[in-house]
Design a protein around this motif. Structure first.
Motif, PDB file in Angstrom:
ATOM      1  N   ASP A 183       0.935  -1.081   0.080  1.00  0.00           N
ATOM      2  CA  ASP A 183      -0.050  -0.013   0.109  1.00  0.00           C
ATOM      3  C   ASP A 183       0.807   1.325  -0.012  1.00  0.00           C
ATOM      4  O   ASP A 183       0.312   2.412   0.011  1.00  0.00           O
ATOM      5  CB  ASP A 183      -0.805   0.111   1.105  1.00  0.00           C
ATOM      6  CG  ASP A 183      -1.814  -1.367   1.302  1.00  0.00           C
ATOM      7  OD1 ASP A 183      -2.446  -1.493   0.206  1.00  0.00           O
ATOM      8  OD2 ASP A 183      -2.111  -1.580   2.333  1.00  0.00           O
ATOM      9  N   VAL A 184       2.185   1.243   0.069  1.00  0.00           N
ATOM     10  CA  VAL A 184       3.044   2.371   0.069  1.00  0.00           C
ATOM     11  C   VAL A 184       3.994   2.331  -1.228  1.00  0.00           C
ATOM     12  O   VAL A 184       4.544   1.113  -1.460  1.00  0.00           O
ATOM     13  CB  VAL A 184       3.685   2.549   1.233  1.00  0.00           C
ATOM     14  CG1 VAL A 184       2.607   2.525   2.578  1.00  0.00           C
ATOM     15  CG2 VAL A 184       4.642   1.177   1.734  1.00  0.00           C
ATOM     16  N   ARG A 185       4.814   3.324  -1.381  1.00  0.00           N
ATOM     17  CA  ARG A 185       5.935   3.337  -2.123  1.00  0.00           C
ATOM     18  C   ARG A 185       7.025   3.624  -1.314  1.00  0.00           C
ATOM     19  O   ARG A 185       6.965   4.166  -0.292  1.00  0.00           O
ATOM     20  CB  ARG A 185       5.630   4.518  -3.188  1.00  0.00           C
ATOM     21  CG  ARG A 185       4.376   4.602  -3.992  1.00  0.00           C
ATOM     22  CD  ARG A 185       4.527   3.589  -5.206  1.00  0.00           C
ATOM     23  NE  ARG A 185       3.471   3.539  -6.039  1.00  0.00           N
ATOM     24  CZ  ARG A 185       3.486   2.674  -7.002  1.00  0.00           C
ATOM     25  NH1 ARG A 185       4.229   1.828  -7.365  1.00  0.00           N
ATOM     26  NH2 ARG A 185       2.245   2.814  -8.054  1.00  0.00           N
ATOM     27  N   LEU A 186       8.267   2.965  -1.613  1.00  0.00           N
ATOM     28  CA  LEU A 186       9.371   3.148  -0.921  1.00  0.00           C
ATOM     29  C   LEU A 186      10.586   3.879  -1.493  1.00  0.00           C
ATOM     30  O   LEU A 186      10.780   3.654  -2.698  1.00  0.00           O
ATOM     31  CB  LEU A 186       9.904   1.694  -0.594  1.00  0.00           C
ATOM     32  CG  LEU A 186       8.958   0.751   0.198  1.00  0.00           C
ATOM     33  CD1 LEU A 186       9.625  -0.718   0.337  1.00  0.00           C
ATOM     34  CD2 LEU A 186       8.610   1.493   1.538  1.00  0.00           C
ATOM     35  N   LEU A 187      11.309   4.742  -0.766  1.00  0.00           N
ATOM     36  CA  LEU A 187      12.357   5.383  -1.414  1.00  0.00           C
ATOM     37  C   LEU A 187      13.681   4.906  -0.533  1.00  0.00           C
ATOM     38  O   LEU A 187      13.437   5.049   0.819  1.00  0.00           O
ATOM     39  CB  LEU A 187      12.075   6.748  -1.296  1.00  0.00           C
ATOM     40  CG  LEU A 187      11.129   7.566  -2.354  1.00  0.00           C
ATOM     41  CD1 LEU A 187      11.109   8.801  -2.433  1.00  0.00           C
ATOM     42  CD2 LEU A 187      11.594   7.227  -3.661  1.00  0.00           C
ATOM     43  N   ASP A 188      14.628   4.439  -1.046  1.00  0.00           N
ATOM     44  CA  ASP A 188      15.944   3.997  -0.479  1.00  0.00           C
ATOM     45  C   ASP A 188      16.929   5.213  -0.393  1.00  0.00           C
ATOM     46  O   ASP A 188      17.354   5.299  -1.643  1.00  0.00           O
ATOM     47  CB  ASP A 188      16.382   2.500  -0.988  1.00  0.00           C
ATOM     48  CG  ASP A 188      17.458   2.119  -0.279  1.00  0.00           C
ATOM     49  OD1 ASP A 188      18.361   2.808  -0.084  1.00  0.00           O
ATOM     50  OD2 ASP A 188      17.332   0.885  -0.160  1.00  0.00           O
ATOM     51  N   VAL A 189      17.529   5.767   0.595  1.00  0.00           N
ATOM     52  CA  VAL A 189      18.325   6.844   0.276  1.00  0.00           C
ATOM     53  C   VAL A 189      19.692   6.309   0.838  1.00  0.00           C
ATOM     54  O   VAL A 189      20.749   7.163   0.989  1.00  0.00           O
ATOM     55  CB  VAL A 189      17.840   8.010   1.547  1.00  0.00           C
ATOM     56  CG1 VAL A 189      16.593   8.507   1.054  1.00  0.00           C
ATOM     57  CG2 VAL A 189      18.007   7.618   2.765  1.00  0.00           C
ATOM     58  N   ARG A 190      20.042   5.125   0.841  1.00  0.00           N
ATOM     59  CA  ARG A 190      21.385   4.652   1.102  1.00  0.00           C
ATOM     60  C   ARG A 190      22.318   4.813  -0.202  1.00  0.00           C
ATOM     61  O   ARG A 190      21.585   5.213  -1.089  1.00  0.00           O
ATOM     62  CB  ARG A 190      21.438   3.097   1.336  1.00  0.00           C
ATOM     63  CG  ARG A 190      20.625   2.764   2.692  1.00  0.00           C
ATOM     64  CD  ARG A 190      20.378   1.319   2.747  1.00  0.00           C
ATOM     65  NE  ARG A 190      19.838   0.486   1.987  1.00  0.00           N
ATOM     66  CZ  ARG A 190      20.046  -0.602   1.387  1.00  0.00           C
ATOM     67  NH1 ARG A 190      20.941  -1.377   2.023  1.00  0.00           N
ATOM     68  NH2 ARG A 190      19.317  -1.138   0.289  1.00  0.00           N
ATOM     69  N   ASP A 191      23.489   4.488  -0.003  1.00  0.00           N
ATOM     70  CA  ASP A 191      24.465   4.812  -1.351  1.00  0.00           C
ATOM     71  C   ASP A 191      23.919   3.706  -2.444  1.00  0.00           C
ATOM     72  O   ASP A 191      23.284   2.649  -1.822  1.00  0.00           O
ATOM     73  CB  ASP A 191      25.775   4.782  -1.133  1.00  0.00           C
ATOM     74  CG  ASP A 191      26.288   3.289  -0.263  1.00  0.00           C
ATOM     75  OD1 ASP A 191      26.202   2.401  -1.116  1.00  0.00           O
ATOM     76  OD2 ASP A 191      26.905   3.448   0.796  1.00  0.00           O
TER      77      ASP A 191
END
Length: 322
Positions: free
Chosen positions: A51-59
């Motif tokens: 139900d959500v969108r995911l953003l990964d801010v790792r390198d």
């Protein structure tokens, strides 16, 4: 920040499974997720992953080695270099590059989004602040403890690169979360500040002893209170401190009130986003991040009304968890 991997090793297995004593694993829930609207834990994410969108801010390397299914990469440089800047003509924002990245991640302005990094730290909150500044309409939340918690608790991970999605992200800038240099200047004079201004750097930077960048001056905005951003994070667990600890730090010891306008800044607005995020979770009606921060203020002049203070032991330092 110190890695939480060793502390979380015992949580391996299915998310939410119990250990031999019938106790919930450390990664199952977090105090901040239980209290704050824009903080979620691994248990919640497992139940709401579709139900959500995911953003990964790792390198990029860490992202390529393993990510939460459905996550897309949101690079630090893209957030930092292409969103906004203070110029001689004032504050300028250009959200087009970020909007394109969000579109490629299949994100539209009304989607609920979860941001995660390796743990809980400054780039995660800066991403959340950035989406709020873009006028994102859906809920943007922090995965408390980040990928380290998810992975150690046995959450599913994938390594193949995500496919580009087709979406249209239309940004509608929300300046109410941004403090420009002129907003700060309007609330500061040689005697102090008319609103709470929080310097999220180290005390040495605040006093002008730790000189960073090619700037004309070093110190702090006159009237600002120093509250190093690391105090808001439990570095052993790799997540936000408990709401009770954050209340002690921000509301009791720093003496802030949710009905005040508050401004956070650091060197480049990234560390300050931690303060912006915490105060937003406490329900502050008007909390802003000074986008230019000291990298901008340090180039200005008191002759033009941009007051600063320098010197050891000047100002006020809140060191509850230093």
């Amino acid at each position: 920040m110190a890695s939480a991997g060793a502390a979380l090793a015992a949580t391996a297995g299915c998310l939410g499974s119990s250990d031999g004593d019938g106790e919930q694993p450390a990664a199952y829930t977090t105090p901040a997720a239980a209290e704050f609207d824009a903080v979620v834990d691994s248990q919640w994410l497992e139940s709401n992953l579709d139900d959500v969108r995911l953003l990964d801010v790792r390198d990029e390397e860490a992202f390529g080695e393993g990510r939460i299914p459905g996550a897309h990469h949101f690079s630090n440089s893209e957030m930092f270099d292409t969103y906004a800047e203070e110029t001689p003509d004032g504050f300028e924002a250009d959200p087009e590059a970020i909007a394109w990245t969000l579109s490629q991640a299949g994100i539209e302005a009304d989607d609920d989004v979860v941001v995660y990094g390796a743990e809980s730290n400054l780039w995660e909150t800066y991403a959340i602040y950035t989406l709020n500044a873009l006028g994102h309409e859906g809920q943007v939340s922090l995965l408390d403890g980040g990928f380290t918690v998810w992975d150690a608790a046995g959450g599913e991970t994938v390594s193949e690169a995500p496919e580009a999605q087709e979406a249209t992200y239309e940004a509608d800038l929300d300046a109410s979360v941004v403090a420009t240099r002129e907003f700060v200047a309007d609330n500061v004079d040689e005697d102090g500040a008319a609103v709470p201004i929080l310097d999220m750097r180290s005390p040495a930077e605040y006093w002008g002893e730790d000189e960073r960048g090619d700037l004309d001056r070093f110190g702090h905005v006159t009237g600002a209170t120093n509250l190093n951003f690391v105090q808001s994070i439990d570095d052993e667990a790799g997540r936000l401190r408990s709401p009770e600890e954050l209340e002690t730090l921000w509301l009791d010891d720093a003496g802030l009130s949710a009905d005040e306008t508050a401004v956070a800044y650091c060197q480049t607005a990234i560390r300050a986003s931690v303060g912006w995020f915490v105060l937003d979770q406490f329900g502050f009606d008007d909390v802003r991040n000074y986008e230019g921060s000291w990298a901008d203020w340090g180039t200005l002049s008191e002759d033009d009304g941009y007051y600063y203070t320098t010197g050891e032991d000047t100002g006020t330092v809140v060191d509850t968890f230093a």
